[in-house]
Design a protein around this motif. Structure first.
Motif, short mmCIF file in Angstrom:
data_model
loop_
_atom_site.label_atom_id
_atom_site.label_comp_id
_atom_site.label_asym_id
_atom_site.label_seq_id
_atom_site.Cartn_x
_atom_site.Cartn_y
_atom_site.Cartn_z
N THR A 12 0.85 -1.18 0.00
CA THR A 12 0.00 0.00 0.00
C THR A 12 0.89 1.24 0.00
O THR A 12 2.00 1.22 0.52
N ASN A 14 0.48 5.89 -0.43
CA ASN A 14 -0.37 7.01 -0.77
C ASN A 14 0.13 7.65 -2.06
O ASN A 14 1.19 7.29 -2.58
N ILE A 15 -0.62 8.59 -2.57
CA ILE A 15 -0.28 9.20 -3.86
C ILE A 15 1.06 9.93 -3.79
O ILE A 15 1.84 9.89 -4.75
N ASN A 16 1.34 10.57 -2.67
CA ASN A 16 2.61 11.30 -2.54
C ASN A 16 3.80 10.35 -2.60
O ASN A 16 4.81 10.66 -3.22
N GLN A 17 3.70 9.20 -1.95
CA GLN A 17 4.78 8.22 -2.00
C GLN A 17 4.96 7.68 -3.42
O GLN A 17 6.08 7.50 -3.89
N LEU A 18 3.86 7.41 -4.10
CA LEU A 18 3.92 6.91 -5.47
C LEU A 18 4.53 7.96 -6.41
O LEU A 18 5.39 7.64 -7.23
N ALA A 19 4.11 9.21 -6.26
CA ALA A 19 4.66 10.28 -7.10
C ALA A 19 6.15 10.44 -6.84
O ALA A 19 6.94 10.61 -7.77
N GLN A 150 11.95 11.77 -2.97
CA GLN A 150 11.01 10.81 -2.39
C GLN A 150 10.29 11.41 -1.18
O GLN A 150 9.10 11.19 -1.00
N HIS A 154 4.84 16.75 -3.09
CA HIS A 154 4.87 17.06 -4.52
C HIS A 154 3.75 18.00 -4.95
O HIS A 154 3.55 18.22 -6.13
N ALA A 155 3.07 18.58 -3.99
CA ALA A 155 2.00 19.52 -4.34
C ALA A 155 2.42 20.96 -4.07
O ALA A 155 1.61 21.84 -4.10
#
Length: 183
Positions: A12, A14-19, A150, A154-155
């Motif tokens: 699993t 979150n979007i931030n980790q994936l980005a 990492q 990223h926002a």
């Protein structure tokens, strides 16, 4: 469903980790060698060092395809506007590694013709010391940059942060005429 009840092999994030993972594994450096440090930068992409394992094997000749600028070597006052122009042409998000003591602080060239640190021109993310730094040190700088990418949100508005850093650096720069750097 809690993480402990997930089937084995399922991860699993979150979007931030994936980005962050996607950004750090697809960094394309711009070729910008200015002095002897550029030779060490070229050796870094040789088969002995294999930077392809970090997703960085494609050094770009055009800034419009690069997202990492490695300033390798001393920056003269005449070259400073070119460094800034290349940085401005790079798409967001973008990062900068200052490679070598000359790029980081002017090195042994403490005179009017050499910029005393590339951070007076562009915001620097990783400083790499040495004269010249070895390829293994540049790989370590890549890993430090990957860690920053990492772990950063990223926002955020990187352009605004870069402008604030640039304004602070310009306020501290005594009497250096920076023609055409600020638009």
């Amino acid at each position: 469903m809690s993480e402990s009840s997930l089937p084995s092999g399922v991860m699993t994030a979150n979007i931030n980790q994936l980005a962050g993972f996607l950004l750090k594994t697809s960094v394309w450096p711009a070729t910008f060698g200015l002095a002897c440090c550029a030779i060490e930068m070229m050796v870094t992409v040789s088969p002995d060092n294999d930077v392809a394992r970090f997703g960085m094997e494609r050094f770009c000749a055009t800034p419009r395809q690069a997202d990492l600028m490695i300033v390798a070597g001393r920056v003269s006052q005449k070259m400073a506007p070119v460094v800034r122009q290349v940085y401005d042409q790079m798409p967001e998000p973008k990062w900068v590694i200052s490679m070598g003591v000359c790029a980081s602080s002017g090195g042994m060239f403490n005179n009017y013709a050499i910029v005393q640190g590339v951070d007076h021109i562009v915001p620097v993310d990783v400083y790499l010391p040495g004269c010249p730094p070895r390829p293994q040190m540049l790989i370590n700088a890549f890993l430090k940059l990957h860690e920053q990418i990492q772990n950063s949100p990223h926002a955020f508005n990187r352009k605004e942060i870069a402008r604030q850093v640039e304004a602070a650096a310009m306020a501290e720069t005594p009497l250096i005429e920076m023609k055409g750097l600020l638009r």
